[in-house]
Design a protein around this motif. Structure first.
Motif, PDB file in Angstrom:
ATOM      1  N   VAL A 101      68.910  17.609  47.233  1.00 38.21           N
ATOM      2  CA  VAL A 101      68.905  16.176  46.955  1.00 38.21           C
ATOM      3  C   VAL A 101      70.215  15.535  47.423  1.00 38.21           C
ATOM      4  CG1 VAL A 101      68.891  14.441  45.109  1.00 38.21           C
ATOM      5  CG2 VAL A 101      67.281  16.363  45.035  1.00 38.21           C
ATOM      6  N   CYS A 102      71.329  16.221  47.172  1.00 37.68           N
ATOM      7  CA  CYS A 102      72.633  15.697  47.598  1.00 37.68           C
ATOM      8  C   CYS A 102      72.714  15.551  49.115  1.00 37.68           C
ATOM      9  CB  CYS A 102      73.748  16.625  47.111  1.00 37.68           C
ATOM     10  SG  CYS A 102      74.020  16.599  45.332  1.00 37.68           S
ATOM     11  N   LYS A 103      72.194  16.519  49.843  1.00 42.84           N
ATOM     12  CA  LYS A 103      72.269  16.485  51.297  1.00 42.84           C
ATOM     13  C   LYS A 103      71.326  15.447  51.888  1.00 42.84           C
ATOM     14  CE  LYS A 103      74.105  18.789  53.952  1.00 42.84           C
ATOM     15  NZ  LYS A 103      75.351  18.579  54.703  1.00 42.84           N
ATOM     16  N   MET A 104      70.153  15.274  51.284  1.00 46.64           N
ATOM     17  CA  MET A 104      69.175  14.348  51.848  1.00 46.64           C
ATOM     18  C   MET A 104      69.466  12.890  51.493  1.00 46.64           C
ATOM     19  SD  MET A 104      65.518  16.383  51.732  1.00 46.64           S
ATOM     20  CE  MET A 104      65.473  16.630  49.965  1.00 46.64           C
ATOM     21  N   LYS A 105      70.118  12.657  50.346  1.00 43.22           N
ATOM     22  CA  LYS A 105      70.483  11.286  49.965  1.00 43.22           C
ATOM     23  C   LYS A 105      71.941  11.261  49.506  1.00 43.22           C
ATOM     24  CE  LYS A 105      68.646   8.010  49.934  1.00 43.22           C
ATOM     25  NZ  LYS A 105      68.683   6.995  51.049  1.00 43.22           N
ATOM     26  N   PRO A 106      72.864  11.496  50.439  1.00 44.99           N
ATOM     27  CA  PRO A 106      74.283  11.522  50.063  1.00 44.99           C
ATOM     28  C   PRO A 106      74.807  10.161  49.611  1.00 44.99           C
ATOM     29  CG  PRO A 106      74.035  11.577  52.451  1.00 44.99           C
ATOM     30  CD  PRO A 106      72.667  11.738  51.886  1.00 44.99           C
ATOM     31  N   THR A 481      79.932   8.628  31.580  1.00 44.37           N
ATOM     32  CA  THR A 481      81.250   8.890  31.001  1.00 44.37           C
ATOM     33  C   THR A 481      82.183   9.654  31.938  1.00 44.37           C
ATOM     34  OG1 THR A 481      80.373  10.882  29.925  1.00 44.37           O
ATOM     35  CG2 THR A 481      80.381   8.834  28.643  1.00 44.37           C
ATOM     36  N   SER A 482      81.624  10.530  32.786  1.00 43.38           N
ATOM     37  CA  SER A 482      82.525  11.331  33.630  1.00 43.38           C
ATOM     38  C   SER A 482      82.009  11.555  35.053  1.00 43.38           C
ATOM     39  CB  SER A 482      82.788  12.693  32.973  1.00 43.38           C
ATOM     40  OG  SER A 482      81.580  13.443  32.856  1.00 43.38           O
ATOM     41  N   GLY A 483      80.729  11.789  35.184  1.00 46.31           N
ATOM     42  CA  GLY A 483      80.181  12.165  36.486  1.00 46.31           C
ATOM     43  C   GLY A 483      80.433  11.159  37.590  1.00 46.31           C
ATOM     44  N   ARG A 484      80.286   9.874  37.282  1.00 42.01           N
ATOM     45  CA  ARG A 484      80.437   8.853  38.329  1.00 42.01           C
ATOM     46  C   ARG A 484      81.871   8.752  38.850  1.00 42.01           C
ATOM     47  NH1 ARG A 484      81.809   3.651  36.019  1.00 42.01           N
ATOM     48  NH2 ARG A 484      82.076   3.824  33.760  1.00 42.01           N
ATOM     49  N   ARG A 485      82.824   9.294  38.071  1.00 39.62           N
ATOM     50  CA  ARG A 485      84.224   9.274  38.510  1.00 39.62           C
ATOM     51  C   ARG A 485      84.631  10.537  39.264  1.00 39.62           C
ATOM     52  NH1 ARG A 485      84.838   7.144  33.245  1.00 39.62           N
ATOM     53  NH2 ARG A 485      85.538   9.170  32.492  1.00 39.62           N
ATOM     54  N   THR A 486      83.987  11.652  38.952  1.00 39.35           N
ATOM     55  CA  THR A 486      84.411  12.933  39.538  1.00 39.35           C
ATOM     56  C   THR A 486      83.472  13.471  40.612  1.00 39.35           C
ATOM     57  OG1 THR A 486      83.257  14.185  37.802  1.00 39.35           O
ATOM     58  CG2 THR A 486      85.558  13.578  37.389  1.00 39.35           C
ATOM     59  N   PHE A 487      82.206  13.025  40.593  1.00 36.38           N
ATOM     60  CA  PHE A 487      81.219  13.621  41.501  1.00 36.38           C
ATOM     61  C   PHE A 487      80.926  12.696  42.673  1.00 36.38           C
ATOM     62  CE2 PHE A 487      76.779  14.414  42.803  1.00 36.38           C
ATOM     63  CZ  PHE A 487      76.891  15.752  43.157  1.00 36.38           C
ATOM     64  N   ARG A 488      81.087  13.235  43.867  1.00 43.08           N
ATOM     65  CA  ARG A 488      80.781  12.484  45.086  1.00 43.08           C
ATOM     66  C   ARG A 488      79.796  13.225  45.976  1.00 43.08           C
ATOM     67  NH1 ARG A 488      82.618   9.437  42.289  1.00 43.08           N
ATOM     68  NH2 ARG A 488      84.376   7.998  42.516  1.00 43.08           N
ATOM     69  N   GLY A 489      79.261  14.313  45.480  1.00 40.82           N
ATOM     70  CA  GLY A 489      78.365  15.131  46.286  1.00 40.82           C
ATOM     71  C   GLY A 489      78.991  16.478  46.569  1.00 40.82           C
ATOM     72  N   PRO A 490      78.345  17.294  47.387  1.00 45.56           N
ATOM     73  CA  PRO A 490      78.859  18.628  47.700  1.00 45.56           C
ATOM     74  C   PRO A 490      80.283  18.580  48.253  1.00 45.56           C
ATOM     75  CG  PRO A 490      76.601  18.418  48.461  1.00 45.56           C
ATOM     76  CD  PRO A 490      77.031  17.056  48.012  1.00 45.56           C
ATOM     77  N   VAL A 491      81.125  19.464  47.756  1.00 45.07           N
ATOM     78  CA  VAL A 491      82.519  19.552  48.177  1.00 45.07           C
ATOM     79  C   VAL A 491      82.676  20.737  49.127  1.00 45.07           C
ATOM     80  CG1 VAL A 491      84.882  19.970  47.414  1.00 45.07           C
ATOM     81  CG2 VAL A 491      83.354  18.537  46.031  1.00 45.07           C
TER      82      VAL A 491
END
Length: 508
Positions: A101-106, A481-491
């Motif tokens: 999902v991350c790769k197809m809709k980054p 609370t946290s994901g939207r600040r730390t997660f940007r997709g595959p690292v």
């Protein structure tokens, strides 16, 4: 010597593809096609899923609903497997559904984040429910063999033991899991053969073909015949879910871009056939549906065996199913721990370093024991309410199907979302197969949250809708609370050094 060179080349190709996707090879590639296929086959647990949920279809539509529901659902689950296998071939990584999902809709990272967390929770729920089923089979053995009825506390204590043993086996590492999955394949094949022969030879009365293929039963209270038969479909979907688990060990497989998708597809094909043979043997041998409906045994199918083959052979048959159940459910914690690892690798988990830690056996042990701990806590719900625990079981299947829906729906709405194709491709049939799979997935998710009995009371209400709503709410809150600040997709964990010939190094 030549075979060693060929194997090294294939391993290098798999690691190169993983490197292209941004990840450093952290695991030894020790799994063959048989081992990877065994992982998905174990996760499906055809012998155990059929045995644990058989009464669901038997009471909702009877043999008519069971036989036709099994074949119809198997066709659609095969379509889902084909869709997932195509994506897996392009992206053979441990994150599976989440990474795809991350790769197809980054550009929409929340989709990948929610898919990963919902699927991780689903795998923990699946492992928990499977180990409780082990406890219920053992409780049925105690009833059949010694006439002793175990208390709910005793059943939960056994489930705790099964959870802990699952954790120990997973901690041993990849080789142990691969060998257990291979053992499960042979045990399931041999066990199914033994059960089928035992039933057909020893059952005092054999039912007619008309009964097996056309007899309708309704113990639900609902009057609409079509709706009742559809409720029986739940047994098939519950049994066949799990084919995607092969993707969770893709980074531990040789030539993963081909073997993992093949394992996804052939685990469904094999389960369809084996499940059909086993189901027919059960339907031809069932002596009294009403006695199964009123049984005192912890697992209703124990009554079917007792009526058909007697006490001693029932004990043997339950042992066969119980061993298959345990070896199958170990793989749920394998999947959850690998998914926790993948989420931590991409900054979608707290305590990132802990969940990425590997022991000397190449096992992500923190994720394994977190799964075990949560499983033990959830098991305690059975002490207070069987209805509450049933809601957790149903929500596990709904969460799994919702996780399937995410990558499939992306392929439907954005057909160009998979620009890179692996060696396993559906070609021009990809879009229509994805559309059919998406529609079926939405249908089954809706079916799983509908009441299965009428009139609806507080004791028979299907609380799965509340359980799955709680899961979605929890995941949504973690994102806010946290994901939207730390997660940007595959690292990326590797970077290409300029002028070094393309050697990977850990990203700083």
């Amino acid at each position: 010597m030549d075979s060693i060179v060929v194997t090294d080349v294939r391993l290098a190709d798999s690691d190169k593809r993983l490197h292209e996707l941004g990840y450093k090879a952290e695991f030894r590639r020790e799994m063959s096609l048989f081992g990877v296929l065994g992982i998905s086959f174990c996760a499906i647990g055809i012998l155990t899923g059929m045995s644990s949920a058989f009464q669901t279809g038997l009471f909702s539509g009877g043999p008519l609903g069971l036989f036709w529901g099994w074949n119809i659902c198997s066709i659609f689950m095969l379509l889902i497997a084909l869709c997932l296998a195509e994506i897996c071939s392009a992206y053979p990584t441990m994150g599976g559904l989440y990474f795809w999902v991350c790769k197809m809709k980054p550009d929409i990272p929340v989709l990948g984040y929610c898919t990963g967390w919902v699927y991780a929770i689903a795998m923990v729920f699946v492992g928990t429910s499977g180990n409780l089923s082990v406890a219920l089979f053992l409780a049925s053995l105690a009833e059949v063999g010694h006439g002793r009825t175990l208390t709910r506390v005793e059943i939960v204590a056994i489930a705790w033991g099964a959870n802990i043993l699952s954790g120990i086996i997973n901690t041993v590492g990849t080789k142990a899991i691969g060998r257990m999955s291979a053992f499960n394949v042979w045990w399931t094949l041999g066990g199914t053969f033994v059960l089928v022969i035992t039933l057909l030879v020893k059952a005092p009365v054999k039912n007619s073909a008309a009964f097996v293929f056309t007899d309708y039963q309704n113990f639900t209270g609902w009057s609409n015949r079509g709706f009742v038969v559809l409720l029986g479909f739940l047994q098939a979907v519950y049994t066949l879910a799990g084919c995607e688990t092969a993707a969770q060990v893709a980074e531990e497989a040789k030539r993963a871009e081909l073997l993992a998708p093949l394992a996804v597809v052939f685990s469904i094909v094999g389960s369809w056939f084996i499940g059909l043979v086993y189901m027919l043997a059960l339907l031809f041998s069932v002596q009294s549906i009403s006695s199964i409906q009123t049984t005192s045994y912890a697992i209703p199918i124990a009554q079917l065996y007792y009526d058909a083959v007697g006490r001693r052979l029932t004990i043997m048959c339950l042992v066969v199913i119980c061993v298959a159940q345990f070896t199958a459910i170990v793989m749920a914690f394998t999947a959850s721990s690998r998914l926790f690892y993948a989420l931590a690798r991409d900054n979608a988990m707290p305590a990132r370093g802990w969940f990425m830690a590997l022991n000397r056996n190449q096992a992500p042990y923190v994720g394994i024991w977190v799964s075990v701990f949560v499983g033990c806590i959830i098991s305690c719900a059975y002490i207070g309410s069987v209805v509450a625990f049933s809601a957790i079981l149903s929500s596990a299947t709904v969460a799994t199907m919702l996780s399937y829906l995410q990558p499939i729906l992306i392929r439907c709405l954005w057909p160009d979302s998979l620009p890179e194709r692996g060696p396993f491709s559906l070609g021009r049939y990809s879009w229509p197969i994805n559309v059919a799979s998406a529609l079926f997935t939405v249908f089954t998710c809706a079916l799983f949250i509908l009441p299965t009995a009428y009139p609806v009371t507080s004791l028979n209400m299907n609380y799965a809708v509340l359980a799955i709503a709680a899961v979605i709410l929890l995941v949504g809150l973690t994102w806010i609370t946290s994901g939207r600040r730390t997660f940007r997709g595959p690292v990326r964990t590797v970077e290409e050094e300029e002028g070094d010939g393309g050697k990977p190094e850990t990203a700083m």
